[in-house]
Design a protein around this motif. Structure first.
Motif: not given
Length: 566
Positions: A267-280
């Protein structure tokens, strides 16, 4: 995107599932009755059958079913992308796991606390019951042996977790005495116990423990594995209120606090999701998403092991039948929360996509290491905790989860050994059953070396056998519901989905084992496939028979002697 929406959507789904769907199951499907005399009261013996406060029992149940699997599975499965893992964890928890765990707890409580293996004999038939015991034995053996290795690896790789991991045993012993012998306030004991555990974490971070090599003529790996089996054997023989129950309860509270810390950091840092939603661009050798996703994430979505815990220990401690909703369904929600945390740590705890791809360079990578590393980075950025302390907190969480599952697994495996003895007309006592269990478990663990390499020898079959067992447990629940003329659809839908996916995965693995010329795993896989097919056939026959027979009394249950119990 960042991980914050993922967290909030997941929390909202779990909350909605517990508030709405579990109430529907409890009131309309299982019709939980507060006046029903549970086995904990009817058969109270102070050892296994002990009426227990629902919050304490929830702690025992939650930590026993969780283990390391809801960390390992999701943190491996994100190799296909975070979205499939997220959907299976959230939807699986709400509509599959909660229904399964609550159902197994209800079914056992309505049958004097008997295990799922024994219930299969009553509701499906004797032929199916013996095969059911084979699947249960193999699954428990995998859990006991593999978790000993997982804990050993964490104790060696994170020496700062040694003091809090073993210190938790002493804290649990004191809590058991305080609550049951001295009748102290549970709230006060909880606050002091959690404070003590986190004090041990701080001490462990300041004073890491690395064993000398050799120690008592053994490597550290061998020493830790032997120590874990000795501990698990003792814990499985003691009355549940002395160690098992208070350890699991205080661990459950502490682990929920740990998850809270992780979620607050998100909640405090809201880290970015670096992995893909679907990995092609999955690495070469990665199996297909369907059906392997559904067995890679077993615990954390739905798990047959939960049915064994529900019917093996939890049902014997249920104070009121209405407590089953909180203990069973919310216990599944707790594991779903852990799986959600593992997904977020594994996909948002790395700085760049390249860093993430370096970890997920092959199928099977990630796991506990990704959870500890990624989660530690989130704790550091969100709350400013030092990296070493963050790693200690998460490694201790993983160890405590795995340890509580291991000692419960040894107790359950002893029950299975004793049930197998009954089938063979041989009476096996508690001590003898425990010694047999420890000998078989340790034998498998050390079968390929003193470092415990054999502990993971048959682990590749855990997901498929675990999910097949979940579907077979649901078949027992469905038969009971049909016999009572209640709606079986909430059990039949997850039964069908899980059975198809897990059976499909078992067939896929059979081909993989043949190509690899791994005859041991191929034979065990064949045994599991044949047993599952046989039990499934018997279950279908039992359901058809139940639909034609006169209904059981809706407000009473029939014992094996034909007596009505209320």
């Amino acid at each position: 995107m960042n991980a914050l929406p993922l967290l909030l959507i997941g929390l909202a789904m779990f909350a909605g599932g517990y508030v709405l769907y579990s109430r529907f199951l409890g009131n309309r499907v299982y019709k939980l009755d507060a006046s029903f005399r549970t086995p904990a009261h009817e058969l109270q013996d102070g050892v296994d059958y002990v009426p227990t406060n629902k919050f304490v029992l929830w702690g025992h149940h939650f930590t026993s079913v969780a283990g390391a699997a809801p960390i390992v599975g999701p943190a491996v499965a994100v190799i296909w992308g975070w979205l499939p893992a997220f959907l299976w964890v959230t939807l699986g928890t709400v509509f599959f796991a909660g229904m399964h765990d609550l159902g197994a707890l209800w079914a056992s409580a309505r049958n004097k606390g008997r295990s799922i293996g024994t219930l299969s004999g009553r509701y499906i038939g004797g032929r199916g019951a013996n095969l059911f015991l084979v699947v249960i034995f193999l699954l428990l053996l995998m859990v006991v042996a593999a978790f000993a290795v997982v804990i050993k690896n964490l104790l060696i790789s994170t020496p700062s977790a040694v003091i809090p991991a073993w210190g938790a045993v002493a804290v649990a012993l004191l809590i058991g005495q305080a609550v049951y012998r001295y009748k102290m306030s549970l709230g006060l004991v909880t606050v002091v116990g959690v404070a003590a555990l986190y004090g041990l974490i701080l001490l462990g971070d300041a004073v890491p423990v690395e064993l000398p090599d050799p120690i008592l003529g053994m490597s550290p790996a061998t020493f830790w594995i032997i120590a874990l089996f000795v501990y698990a054997g003792i814990a499985s023989l003691l009355p549940v209120w002395v160690l098992l129950q208070p350890r699991d309860y205080i661990n459950g509270v502490q682990l929920f606090v740990g998850l809270g810390i992780l979620f607050v950091s998100v909640l405090l840092s809201a880290p970015a999701i670096v992995a893909p939603a679907f990995n092609d661009a999955v690495p070469a050798g990665t199996p297909s998403l369907v059906p392997l996703l559904f067995v890679t994430i077993a615990c954390g979505a739905i798990s047959g092991f939960h049915g064994m815990v529900s019917s093996g220990t939890s049902s014997k401690q249920l104070d009121k039948e209405t407590d089953a909703r909180f203990v069973g369904y919310f216990g599944a929600v707790g594991e779903g929360l852990l799986a959600l945390g593992a997904i977020i740590a594994a996909v948002a705890g790395y700085r760049t996509l390249a860093d993430w791809e370096a970890v997920y360079s092959a199928f099977g990578q990630g796991g506990v290491g990704a959870f500890v590393e990624g989660g530690g980075a989130i704790l550091n950025s969100g709350l400013g905790l030092p990296v070493s302390l963050s790693s200690t907190v998460l490694a201790t969480m993983a160890i405590l989860f795995a340890a509580t599952t291991m000692d419960t697994g040894v107790r359950l495996l002893r029950f299975v050994v004793q049930e197998a003895g009954e089938v063979a007309k041989v009476r096996i006592g508690n001590v003898a059953g425990t010694l047999i269990t420890l000998a078989v478990g340790a034998g498998l663990t050390f079968s390929q070396g003193a470092g415990g390499e054999g502990g993971l020898r048959i682990w590749p079959l855990f997901g498929t056998s675990n999910q097949l067992l979940a579907s077979l447990t649901l078949s027992i629940v469905a038969v009971m519901l049909i016999r009572k003329r209640r709606n079986p659809v909430p059990a039949l839908i997850p039964l069908a989905v899980v059975f198809v996916m897990s059976f499909w995965a078992a067939i896929v693995q059979l081909g993989d084992f043949y190509e690899a010329r791994d005859w041991l795993l191929l034979i065990i896989d064949l045994v599991i496939i044949v047993a599952a097919l046989w039990v499934a056939f018997e279950a279908v026959v039992a359901m058809r028979r139940a639909s034609r027979e006169p209904p059981e009394a809706l407000d009473a249950d029939v014992t094996e002697k034909g007596e009505l119990t209320k």
